[in-house]
Design an enzyme around this catalytic site. Structure first.
Site, PDB file in Angstrom:
ATOM      1  N   LYS A 113       0.820  -1.210   0.000  1.00 30.60           N
ATOM      2  CA  LYS A 113       0.000   0.000   0.000  1.00 30.60           C
ATOM      3  C   LYS A 113       0.862   1.271   0.000  1.00 30.60           C
ATOM      4  O   LYS A 113       2.071   1.219   0.244  1.00 30.60           O
ATOM      5  CB  LYS A 113      -0.946  -0.044   1.202  1.00 30.60           C
ATOM      6  CG  LYS A 113      -1.939  -1.223   1.150  1.00 30.60           C
ATOM      7  CD  LYS A 113      -2.925  -1.156   2.319  1.00 30.60           C
ATOM      8  CE  LYS A 113      -3.950  -2.271   2.256  1.00 30.60           C
ATOM      9  NZ  LYS A 113      -4.942  -2.162   3.360  1.00 30.60           N
ATOM     10  N   PHE A 159     -15.443   4.267   6.994  1.00 26.72           N
ATOM     11  CA  PHE A 159     -14.091   4.626   6.573  1.00 26.72           C
ATOM     12  C   PHE A 159     -13.876   4.505   5.066  1.00 26.72           C
ATOM     13  O   PHE A 159     -12.756   4.708   4.574  1.00 26.72           O
ATOM     14  CB  PHE A 159     -13.050   3.773   7.320  1.00 26.72           C
ATOM     15  CG  PHE A 159     -13.221   2.279   7.135  1.00 26.72           C
ATOM     16  CD1 PHE A 159     -12.716   1.627   6.013  1.00 26.72           C
ATOM     17  CD2 PHE A 159     -13.861   1.516   8.104  1.00 26.72           C
ATOM     18  CE1 PHE A 159     -12.860   0.263   5.847  1.00 26.72           C
ATOM     19  CE2 PHE A 159     -14.017   0.147   7.940  1.00 26.72           C
ATOM     20  CZ  PHE A 159     -13.513  -0.477   6.804  1.00 26.72           C
ATOM     21  N   ARG A 213      -2.347 -14.448   5.169  1.00 25.33           N
ATOM     22  CA  ARG A 213      -2.995 -13.671   6.241  1.00 25.33           C
ATOM     23  C   ARG A 213      -2.197 -13.819   7.546  1.00 25.33           C
ATOM     24  O   ARG A 213      -2.076 -12.871   8.315  1.00 25.33           O
ATOM     25  CB  ARG A 213      -4.446 -14.142   6.452  1.00 25.33           C
ATOM     26  CG  ARG A 213      -5.366 -13.938   5.252  1.00 25.33           C
ATOM     27  CD  ARG A 213      -5.817 -12.522   5.037  1.00 25.33           C
ATOM     28  NE  ARG A 213      -6.732 -12.042   6.053  1.00 25.33           N
ATOM     29  CZ  ARG A 213      -7.427 -10.904   5.937  1.00 25.33           C
ATOM     30  NH1 ARG A 213      -7.313 -10.153   4.838  1.00 25.33           N
ATOM     31  NH2 ARG A 213      -8.227 -10.503   6.889  1.00 25.33           N
ATOM     32  N   THR A 225      -5.529  -6.670  10.918  1.00 23.61           N
ATOM     33  CA  THR A 225      -5.786  -5.405  10.209  1.00 23.61           C
ATOM     34  C   THR A 225      -5.185  -4.215  10.944  1.00 23.61           C
ATOM     35  O   THR A 225      -4.543  -3.357  10.338  1.00 23.61           O
ATOM     36  CB  THR A 225      -7.313  -5.196  10.070  1.00 23.61           C
ATOM     37  OG1 THR A 225      -7.887  -6.355   9.470  1.00 23.61           O
ATOM     38  CG2 THR A 225      -7.624  -3.968   9.231  1.00 23.61           C
ATOM     39  N   ARG A 267       2.542  -6.412   9.069  1.00 21.34           N
ATOM     40  CA  ARG A 267       1.856  -5.221   9.574  1.00 21.34           C
ATOM     41  C   ARG A 267       2.446  -4.750  10.907  1.00 21.34           C
ATOM     42  O   ARG A 267       2.546  -3.550  11.150  1.00 21.34           O
ATOM     43  CB  ARG A 267       0.352  -5.490   9.681  1.00 21.34           C
ATOM     44  CG  ARG A 267      -0.335  -5.438   8.301  1.00 21.34           C
ATOM     45  CD  ARG A 267      -1.751  -5.931   8.342  1.00 21.34           C
ATOM     46  NE  ARG A 267      -2.500  -5.580   7.129  1.00 21.34           N
ATOM     47  CZ  ARG A 267      -3.682  -6.099   6.823  1.00 21.34           C
ATOM     48  NH1 ARG A 267      -4.257  -6.982   7.629  1.00 21.34           N
ATOM     49  NH2 ARG A 267      -4.298  -5.737   5.717  1.00 21.34           N
ATOM     50  N   ASN A 277      -1.988   0.306   6.635  1.00 24.54           N
ATOM     51  CA  ASN A 277      -1.478  -0.928   7.237  1.00 24.54           C
ATOM     52  C   ASN A 277      -0.602  -1.750   6.292  1.00 24.54           C
ATOM     53  O   ASN A 277      -0.570  -2.977   6.372  1.00 24.54           O
ATOM     54  CB  ASN A 277      -2.630  -1.749   7.843  1.00 24.54           C
ATOM     55  CG  ASN A 277      -3.672  -2.145   6.824  1.00 24.54           C
ATOM     56  OD1 ASN A 277      -3.528  -1.852   5.632  1.00 24.54           O
ATOM     57  ND2 ASN A 277      -4.711  -2.834   7.261  1.00 24.54           N
ATOM     58  N   HIS A 332      -2.143  -5.472   1.663  1.00 27.11           N
ATOM     59  CA  HIS A 332      -3.439  -6.144   1.526  1.00 27.11           C
ATOM     60  C   HIS A 332      -3.183  -7.629   1.333  1.00 27.11           C
ATOM     61  O   HIS A 332      -2.206  -8.014   0.710  1.00 27.11           O
ATOM     62  CB  HIS A 332      -4.174  -5.593   0.298  1.00 27.11           C
ATOM     63  CG  HIS A 332      -5.387  -6.401  -0.077  1.00 27.11           C
ATOM     64  ND1 HIS A 332      -6.589  -6.251   0.560  1.00 27.11           N
ATOM     65  CD2 HIS A 332      -5.558  -7.391  -0.998  1.00 27.11           C
ATOM     66  CE1 HIS A 332      -7.469  -7.105   0.035  1.00 27.11           C
ATOM     67  NE2 HIS A 332      -6.868  -7.806  -0.911  1.00 27.11           N
ATOM     68  N   GLU A 345      -9.677 -10.485  -7.209  1.00 23.86           N
ATOM     69  CA  GLU A 345      -8.748  -9.355  -7.027  1.00 23.86           C
ATOM     70  C   GLU A 345      -7.558  -9.448  -7.973  1.00 23.86           C
ATOM     71  O   GLU A 345      -7.096  -8.436  -8.512  1.00 23.86           O
ATOM     72  CB  GLU A 345      -8.308  -9.301  -5.558  1.00 23.86           C
ATOM     73  CG  GLU A 345      -9.462  -8.922  -4.638  1.00 23.86           C
ATOM     74  CD  GLU A 345      -9.162  -9.103  -3.157  1.00 23.86           C
ATOM     75  OE1 GLU A 345     -10.059  -8.805  -2.342  1.00 23.86           O
ATOM     76  OE2 GLU A 345      -8.038  -9.531  -2.804  1.00 23.86           O
TER      77      GLU A 345
HETATM   78  P1  GDP Z   1      -8.111  -6.566   5.883  1.00 27.62           P
HETATM   79  O1  GDP Z   1      -8.783  -7.740   5.218  1.00 27.62           O
HETATM   80  O2  GDP Z   1      -7.253  -6.956   7.073  1.00 27.62           O
HETATM   81  O3  GDP Z   1      -7.348  -5.683   4.913  1.00 27.62           O
HETATM   82  O4  GDP Z   1      -9.265  -5.642   6.518  1.00 27.62           O
HETATM   83  P2  GDP Z   1     -10.709  -5.193   5.974  1.00 27.62           P
HETATM   84  O5  GDP Z   1     -11.096  -5.967   4.755  1.00 27.62           O
HETATM   85  O6  GDP Z   1     -11.630  -5.204   7.151  1.00 27.62           O
HETATM   86  O7  GDP Z   1     -10.490  -3.658   5.586  1.00 27.62           O
HETATM   87  C1  GDP Z   1      -9.908  -3.280   4.354  1.00 27.62           C
HETATM   88  C2  GDP Z   1      -8.956  -2.131   4.609  1.00 27.62           C
HETATM   89  O8  GDP Z   1      -9.702  -1.005   5.059  1.00 27.62           O
HETATM   90  C3  GDP Z   1      -7.933  -2.362   5.729  1.00 27.62           C
HETATM   91  O9  GDP Z   1      -6.804  -3.116   5.311  1.00 27.62           O
HETATM   92  C4  GDP Z   1      -7.567  -0.950   6.112  1.00 27.62           C
HETATM   93  O10 GDP Z   1      -6.656  -0.357   5.171  1.00 27.62           O
HETATM   94  C5  GDP Z   1      -8.914  -0.258   6.006  1.00 27.62           C
HETATM   95  N1  GDP Z   1      -9.651  -0.264   7.294  1.00 27.62           N
HETATM   96  C6  GDP Z   1     -10.191  -1.329   7.946  1.00 27.62           C
HETATM   97  N2  GDP Z   1     -10.810  -0.972   9.063  1.00 27.62           N
HETATM   98  C7  GDP Z   1     -10.645   0.377   9.146  1.00 27.62           C
HETATM   99  C8  GDP Z   1     -11.061   1.358  10.102  1.00 27.62           C
HETATM  100  O11 GDP Z   1     -11.714   1.058  11.110  1.00 27.62           O
HETATM  101  N3  GDP Z   1     -10.712   2.653   9.832  1.00 27.62           N
HETATM  102  C9  GDP Z   1     -10.005   3.023   8.724  1.00 27.62           C
HETATM  103  N4  GDP Z   1      -9.701   4.316   8.543  1.00 27.62           N
HETATM  104  N5  GDP Z   1      -9.598   2.129   7.809  1.00 27.62           N
HETATM  105  C10 GDP Z   1      -9.906   0.828   8.017  1.00 27.62           C
END
Ligand code: GDP
Length: 139
Positions: free
Chosen positions: A11, A59, A87, A93, A104, A114, A117, A128
């Site tokens: 990212k 978000f 993962r 996350t 991370r 973070n 992805h 994807e």
């Molecule tokens: P991942 O599968 O671990 O990437 O997490 P998710 O699919 O839940 O979220 C996708 C992406 O959205 C994350 O990797 C973060 O970059 C962002 N994100 C997730 N949760 C939050 C949050 O609570 N706040 C903000 N600002 N970004 C978030």
């Protein structure tokens, strides 16, 4: 049976901090083979398409701004049990919750910025990967 491919992005925060090389080294040392890879820069609209599943989340707009704020690396990776093992390699996350030694934990700066992805299912890994690469670009 678990599939053998997953999809990742390095990212904008990690690219901007000059951590792409270190992250790719960890990925290769963990046994993943790079099947396809490119540096690209998402528009906000295209970031929104990638993260469409999150469009109702509070978000979402910030996430699209952030993901279009700089260059990224998109890559398809191959390994037995690729989705779950990747993962584990990247960690939770929120870097505050990520296990020691994960990508991370080492490189992320916030729950949003973070570093990487990782696809959450075989089905999403295929979707994807196809978002960025034609079948003929996947080796
Ligand atoms: P991942 O599968 O671990 O990437 O997490 P998710 O699919 O839940 O979220 C996708 C992406 O959205 C994350 O990797 C973060 O970059 C962002 N994100 C997730 N949760 C939050 C949050 O609570 N706040 C903000 N600002 N970004 C978030």
């Amino acid at each position: 049976m678990a599939g053998n491919r997953t999809f990742t992005m390095i990212k904008p925060d990690a690219m901007g901090a000059g951590n792409a090389g270190a992250i790719l080294k960890m990925i290769e040392e963990a046994g993943f083979r790079i099947v396809a890879m490119k540096v690209t820069h998402l528009t906000k609209e295209r970031a929104g398409q990638f993260y469409e599943v999150h469009k109702e989340r509070p978000f979402y707009n910030d996430l699209c701004e952030y993901m279009s704020s700089g260059a990224i690396i998109a890559a398809i990776l191959e390994k037995d049990n690729a989705v779950a093992d990747f993962r584990t390699l990247i960690g939770a996350t929120n870097p505050a919750d990520a296990a020691e030694g994960t990508i991370r934990k080492l490189f992320a700066t916030s729950i949003e910025a973070n570093a990487v992805h990782g696809s959450d299912s075989d089905e999403n890994a295929a979707i994807e990967g196809s978002f960025y690469f034609a079948k003929t670009e996947q080796f």
